[in-house]
Design a protein around this motif. Structure first.
Motif, mmCIF file in Angstrom:
data_model
loop_
_atom_site.group_PDB
_atom_site.id
_atom_site.type_symbol
_atom_site.label_atom_id
_atom_site.label_comp_id
_atom_site.label_asym_id
_atom_site.label_seq_id
_atom_site.Cartn_x
_atom_site.Cartn_y
_atom_site.Cartn_z
ATOM 1 N N HIS A 203 0.827 -1.204 0.000
ATOM 2 C CA HIS A 203 0.000 0.000 0.000
ATOM 3 C C HIS A 203 0.865 1.261 0.000
ATOM 4 O O HIS A 203 0.497 2.278 -0.610
ATOM 5 N N ALA A 204 2.007 1.189 0.675
ATOM 6 C CA ALA A 204 2.926 2.339 0.668
ATOM 7 C C ALA A 204 3.443 2.596 -0.743
ATOM 8 O O ALA A 204 3.492 3.748 -1.202
ATOM 9 N N PHE A 205 3.806 1.525 -1.458
ATOM 10 C CA PHE A 205 4.298 1.686 -2.829
ATOM 11 C C PHE A 205 3.211 2.256 -3.741
ATOM 12 O O PHE A 205 3.474 3.127 -4.567
ATOM 13 N N GLU A 206 1.991 1.740 -3.592
ATOM 14 C CA GLU A 206 0.888 2.238 -4.414
ATOM 15 C C GLU A 206 0.662 3.727 -4.181
ATOM 16 O O GLU A 206 0.490 4.506 -5.127
ATOM 17 N N ALA A 207 0.638 4.116 -2.912
ATOM 18 C CA ALA A 207 0.375 5.520 -2.581
ATOM 19 C C ALA A 207 1.494 6.429 -3.082
ATOM 20 O O ALA A 207 1.236 7.496 -3.652
ATOM 21 N N LEU A 208 2.744 6.001 -2.889
ATOM 22 C CA LEU A 208 3.871 6.816 -3.339
ATOM 23 C C LEU A 208 3.890 6.952 -4.859
ATOM 24 O O LEU A 208 4.360 7.962 -5.392
ATOM 25 N N GLY A 209 3.389 5.946 -5.542
ATOM 26 C CA GLY A 209 3.303 5.988 -7.000
ATOM 27 C C GLY A 209 2.008 6.563 -7.513
ATOM 28 O O GLY A 209 1.711 6.481 -8.711
ATOM 29 N N HIS A 210 1.200 7.152 -6.580
ATOM 30 C CA HIS A 210 -0.083 7.773 -6.925
ATOM 31 C C HIS A 210 -1.010 6.792 -7.665
ATOM 32 O O HIS A 210 -1.770 7.192 -8.538
ATOM 33 N N TYR A 211 -0.898 5.509 -7.312
ATOM 34 C CA TYR A 211 -1.756 4.451 -7.861
ATOM 35 C C TYR A 211 -1.649 4.332 -9.374
ATOM 36 O O TYR A 211 -2.570 3.841 -10.038
ATOM 37 N N PHE B 270 14.098 4.382 1.634
ATOM 38 C CA PHE B 270 13.507 3.621 2.729
ATOM 39 C C PHE B 270 12.724 4.537 3.662
ATOM 40 O O PHE B 270 11.643 4.178 4.131
ATOM 41 N N GLU B 271 13.257 5.724 3.936
ATOM 42 C CA GLU B 271 12.576 6.644 4.845
ATOM 43 C C GLU B 271 11.230 7.084 4.283
ATOM 44 O O GLU B 271 10.252 7.214 5.031
ATOM 45 N N GLU B 272 11.153 7.302 2.986
ATOM 46 C CA GLU B 272 9.876 7.677 2.365
ATOM 47 C C GLU B 272 8.860 6.541 2.505
ATOM 48 O O GLU B 272 7.682 6.762 2.817
ATOM 49 N N VAL B 273 9.324 5.321 2.244
ATOM 50 C CA VAL B 273 8.435 4.161 2.346
ATOM 51 C C VAL B 273 7.972 3.968 3.783
ATOM 52 O O VAL B 273 6.792 3.751 4.056
ATOM 53 N N LEU B 274 8.907 4.078 4.726
ATOM 54 C CA LEU B 274 8.577 3.880 6.137
ATOM 55 C C LEU B 274 7.555 4.913 6.607
ATOM 56 O O LEU B 274 6.587 4.573 7.304
ATOM 57 N N GLN B 275 7.747 6.152 6.209
ATOM 58 C CA GLN B 275 6.802 7.206 6.600
ATOM 59 C C GLN B 275 5.406 6.903 6.081
ATOM 60 O O GLN B 275 4.413 7.068 6.794
ATOM 61 N N LYS B 276 5.323 6.439 4.843
ATOM 62 C CA LYS B 276 4.016 6.114 4.270
ATOM 63 C C LYS B 276 3.410 4.886 4.963
ATOM 64 O O LYS B 276 2.189 4.825 5.172
ATOM 65 N N MET B 277 4.246 3.922 5.340
ATOM 66 C CA MET B 277 3.745 2.746 6.054
ATOM 67 C C MET B 277 3.121 3.143 7.391
ATOM 68 O O MET B 277 2.115 2.564 7.819
ATOM 69 N N ILE C 13 15.500 -3.814 11.520
ATOM 70 C CA ILE C 13 15.428 -5.039 10.715
ATOM 71 C C ILE C 13 14.886 -4.704 9.333
ATOM 72 O O ILE C 13 15.401 -5.190 8.312
ATOM 73 N N LEU C 14 13.848 -3.875 9.283
ATOM 74 C CA LEU C 14 13.288 -3.459 7.998
ATOM 75 C C LEU C 14 14.332 -2.707 7.182
ATOM 76 O O LEU C 14 14.470 -2.919 5.969
ATOM 77 N N ARG C 15 15.075 -1.848 7.842
ATOM 78 C CA ARG C 15 16.102 -1.075 7.152
ATOM 79 C C ARG C 15 17.186 -1.996 6.586
ATOM 80 O O ARG C 15 17.649 -1.813 5.455
ATOM 81 N N ALA C 16 17.567 -3.009 7.360
ATOM 82 C CA ALA C 16 18.598 -3.953 6.907
ATOM 83 C C ALA C 16 18.099 -4.772 5.719
ATOM 84 O O ALA C 16 18.843 -5.010 4.756
ATOM 85 N N VAL C 17 16.834 -5.208 5.762
ATOM 86 C CA VAL C 17 16.256 -5.970 4.648
ATOM 87 C C VAL C 17 16.205 -5.101 3.392
ATOM 88 O O VAL C 17 16.503 -5.570 2.282
#
Length: 369
Positions: free
Chosen positions: A256-264, A317-324, A356-360
């Motif tokens: 859902h974070a990827f979808e939102a960041l890509g404006h669907y 990663f920070e952009e994705v995490l913020q959206k999550m 852990i998320l950051r390392a992955v």
């Protein structure tokens, strides 16, 4: 009925059937009568411009010939239809055409139409019945379980309800018109049901990938039946996502974070969820010491034309995490993730350290192509 697969979502008095087979749209009136819809109940068929051009006229004609009073409303194709503006327009149309508390909404289309029409049904005169006629692979998931919603500019599915359909009538012949990208996107959710619940289903999907991707029968109907079976079992045990049902969100917090960041527009839902499932599998390996899990998830997804590659995405990663963290599944500021204890066994946790998320996120991607 011969050649039609049937299962039931068990919810006591609100239990409902799912019918899966070829050519069911031509018999919609018969199915409506079977679940007790009478001719004195007005029907409003909601569809989108693409699906409507293919199937609306024959569906309406068959219903009218059977004696039903039918209206229809067509929305734009795409995620933009899940908006307050479209919702208000359908509500206005329903009121202008004198729908009442006995009327029935019929959702003819993919997940967007099902979510939108279902939300209209859940709120019109405090709730009227509705029926799902899914026409995409992806909708095998969204049409079952009663989650209905529209989007808000600040988040996907933020305005919604739980409102179960009276039935799901799934005509697999409608899938023949889907482009290859949408077929792959739909199979992401089919595979998800195996990953979280049934390892033997994962193996079956892997063994029969070529036939499934070609939408060949009886493989297609079997895949959809088994995926819907998982969904119905989970929903029957936890209708309103108080616990178990949350496992259906495997890969979705990232996705859902990827979808939102890509404006669907950049990724389809299935493409975003596929990447999310690979990332969640990597996190699962770390948390549950399940070596090889991410490699298998990636390999099976690749057989359906789905890439789990996240390094090519244009966001940090920070952009994705913020959206999550803006996702509705965040509770009391804690990020909840669905992970795999092992293949076929999903769990919900809010105890994963962000590091852990950051390392992955920093891991190299292992392509299976």
């Amino acid at each position: 009925m011969e050649g039609v697969k049937t299962l039931t979502v068990e919810l006591g008095e609100r239990s409902y059937p799912i019918w899966i087979g070829q050519g069911l749209l031509s018999s919609v009136a018969r199915y409506l009568q079977e679940i007790g819809i009478s001719h004195n109940q007005t029907l409003l068929v909601v569809t989108d411009e693409h699906v409507g051009s293919l199937y609306l006229a024959p569906v309406v004609q068959s219903l009218q010939e059977a004696g039903f009073r039918v209206f229809s409303y067509t929305v734009p194709a795409g995620e933009q239809a899940k908006s307050l503006a479209c919702y208000e327009k359908i509500m206005t149309y329903a009121l202008e055409h004198k729908l009442d508390r006995q009327s029935v909404i019929v959702a003819l289309g993919g997940g967007v139409v099902g979510d939108l029409a279902g939300f209209v049904a859940s709120t019109f005169m405090r709730g009227i019945p509705f029926i799902q006629l899914p026409t995409t692979l992806l909708a095998h998931d969204s049409s079952v379980g009663g989650k209905v919603a529209i989007n808000h500019p600040l988040g996907k599915n933020m305005i919604g309800a739980f409102h179960q359909p009276l039935a799901v009538i799934y005509d697999t012949a409608t899938l023949a018109t889907l482009p290859a990208r949408e077929v792959a996107s739909g199979f992401a959710e089919v595979l998800k049901h195996g990953f979280i619940w049934d390892e033997t289903f994962v193996q079956w999907l892997q063994d029969n990938a070529e036939a499934c991707r070609r939408l060949q029968e009886p493989f297609l109907a079997e895949a959809l039946y088994r995926a819907c079976q998982v969904k119905s079992q989970v929903v029957s045990q936890d209708e309103k996502e108080n616990g178990l049902r949350a496992i259906l969100n495997f890969g979705h917090t990232f996705g859902h974070a990827f979808e939102a960041l890509g404006h669907y527009q950049r990724l389809t839902h299935g493409e975003a969820v596929a990447i999310g499932m690979v990332l969640a599998a990597h996190v699962s390996e770390v948390v549950y010491q399940q070596r090889g899990l991410a490699e298998r998830v990636t390999r099976v997804l690749s057989t359906y034309g789905l890439s789990g590659e996240w390094h090519t995405l244009p966001w940090s990663f920070e952009e994705v995490l913020q959206k999550m963290y803006s996702d509705k599944k965040v509770i009391a500021g804690r990020l909840r993730l669905v992970l795999l204890e092992r293949m076929g066994k999903a769990v919900l946790t809010d105890h994963v350290d962000v590091e852990i998320l950051r390392a992955v996120w920093s891991l190299p991607f292992q392509s299976q192509v």
